[in-house]
Scaffold this active site. Structure first.
Site, PDB file in Angstrom:
ATOM      1  N   LEU A   1       0.684  -1.066   0.013  1.00  0.00           N
ATOM      2  CA  LEU A   1      -0.098   0.351  -0.427  1.00  0.00           C
ATOM      3  C   LEU A   1       1.197   1.284   0.207  1.00  0.00           C
ATOM      4  O   LEU A   1       1.934   1.658   0.643  1.00  0.00           O
ATOM      5  CB  LEU A   1      -0.551  -0.277   1.066  1.00  0.00           C
ATOM      6  CG  LEU A   1      -1.521   1.218   1.364  1.00  0.00           C
ATOM      7  CD1 LEU A   1      -2.796   2.119   0.264  1.00  0.00           C
ATOM      8  CD2 LEU A   1      -2.237   1.232   3.027  1.00  0.00           C
ATOM      9  N   SER A   2       0.429   2.122  -0.841  1.00  0.00           N
ATOM     10  CA  SER A   2       1.446   3.917  -1.116  1.00  0.00           C
ATOM     11  C   SER A   2       3.165   3.874  -1.066  1.00  0.00           C
ATOM     12  O   SER A   2       3.565   3.226  -2.186  1.00  0.00           O
ATOM     13  CB  SER A   2       0.302   4.099   0.472  1.00  0.00           C
ATOM     14  OG  SER A   2       0.983   5.320   0.386  1.00  0.00           O
TER      15      SER A   2
END
Length: 391
Positions: free
Chosen positions: A148-149
């Site tokens: 994520l991210s």
């Protein structure tokens, strides 16, 4: 004498009961555990791992990379991946950043020394995979990565720098590989994003392992349409990067509507996927519940929309035994009939089959979306009882 006999009998009975209870007691449940001494660690990362009880030799392994301000336990607890590790029997390897490397515990996806093959954080994550293979007997050719991210950007790093290690991966609210090479330009990559041609993006990946001619991993890209932390333009730039690397068109071969306001676009022979989640902000898509395609816990940066772990796990082939080698970059054959129809019609005609409410192409086992009369896919026959998505 009678009392002594009764006492001995009682003691014997107690021992029998204790033995039965010991046999009946369940084994200690598997837990997320720290792993030390996993090998060369130039990136100074911590390693955590989860192995379901009784995990067989040759099981797959999925590397999970948390976002900024998160840690291994939080990502393991909320992302939903544990559900499918238990159900489909694979290991989870979860690297953890520390504040000594980055004050907000972000993986350093923008530092040249951490995103190059054999260096820094990328090399540490590679060492964790090697440890899992050599120590636990996980399959060397069935390794996957998702994040994520900043972890999504680092997932792209691992796919670019180690295409010989990872069979597939997913980039959740992330950024194309080597968009930034220092913190100075990292923020412009995040928002508004950097525009490059597909060839320019592809060259950055090809340069990550110069001279590599083997198979490339397939890639899924996830992005919320209301993500104002990592601009949605990054989904298109990531699509352009990976379709160019795989030598396939940047025009989708199929589009499907999924739950949670999600649109799925497939590219090439289902080698690249882009999931766009309508109205979702910055986070990992989860869908708490007990249905077969639900998972995760809603929390900060874990957004209640759709279970991305389920869709990634099936895309990776973890629910069917999966591919034994990374996918090739060969485009789908042009011979054989091509049929465009609803998923219901494909199943009725025997070109596909349904499992737990989802449809898969017969032979290739490629995911086609929900089993209904609304979702349409094009299937091409490339062999006896063998169909692939896209024409």
């Amino acid at each position: 004498m009678t009392k002594r006999i009764l006492s001995l009998c009682a003691a014997g009975a107690a021992l029998v009961v204790a033995a039965v209870l010991a046999l009946a007691a369940p084994a200690q449940a598997a837990q997320l555990s720290p792993v030390s001494g996993f090998g060369s660690n130039p990136g100074n990362l911590a390693m955590y791992a989860y192995r379901p009880d009784g995990l067989p030799s040759g099981a797959p392994a999925v590397v999970l990379l948390h976002g900024c301000g998160q840690d291994a336990n939080g990502y393991f607890t909320n992302s939903g991946w544990r559900t499918f590790a238990d159900r489909w029997r694979f290991a989870l390897v979860i690297p953890q950043q520390n504040s000594g490397n980055n004050s907000t515990s972000c993986f350093n996806w923008f530092e040249t020394g951490d995103i190059s093959r054999g260096q820094g954080e990328a090399a540490s994550i590679r060492a964790m995979v090697a440890y899992a293979v050599s120590t636990w007997g996980t399959a060397a050719n069935r390794v996957y990565v998702s994040g994520l991210s900043a972890g999504g950007a680092m997932s792209a790093v691992m796919l670019a720098t180690y295409p010989d290690v990872f069979a597939a991966g997913s980039v959740v609210a992330g950024i194309p590989y080597r968009c930034a090479t220092s913190m100075v330009n990292a923020f412009s990559c995040m928002n508004p994003g950097v525009d490059k041609t597909p060839a320019q993006w592809g060259d950055l990946v090809r340069g990550a392992y110069s001279g590599y001619t083997g198979a490339r991993p397939k890639v899924a890209v996830w992005h919320g349409t209301s993500d104002f932390t990592v601009a949605t333009a990054n989904a298109n730039e990531s699509r352009d990067q990976w379709t160019n690397v795989l030598g396939i068109s940047a025009s989708p071969t199929g589009t499907s509507a999924l739950t949670g306001g999600t649109t799925l676009e497939r590219y090439g022979n289902d080698q690249v996927r882009v999931y766009r989640v309508s109205g979702m902000g910055h986070g990992t898509p989860v869908d708490p519940g007990s249905a077969a395609d639900q998972c995760g816990t809603a929390a900060a940066y874990f957004l209640d929309t759709i279970c991305s772990a389920y869709h990634d796990a099936t895309f990776f082939g973890l629910n069917t035994g999966g591919p034994t080698t990374p996918p090739t970059t060969t485009p789908p054959p042009t011979s054989g009939p091509c049929v465009t129809a609803t998923n219901y019609a494909h199943v009725s005609a025997g070109r596909a089959y349904q499992q737990l409410g989802y449809v898969y192409a017969r032979g290739s086992n490629q995911a086609m979306g929900l089993y209904n009369v609304f979702q349409t896919n094009a299937l091409r026959q490339t062999g006896q009882n063998y169909w692939v998505v896209g024409c």
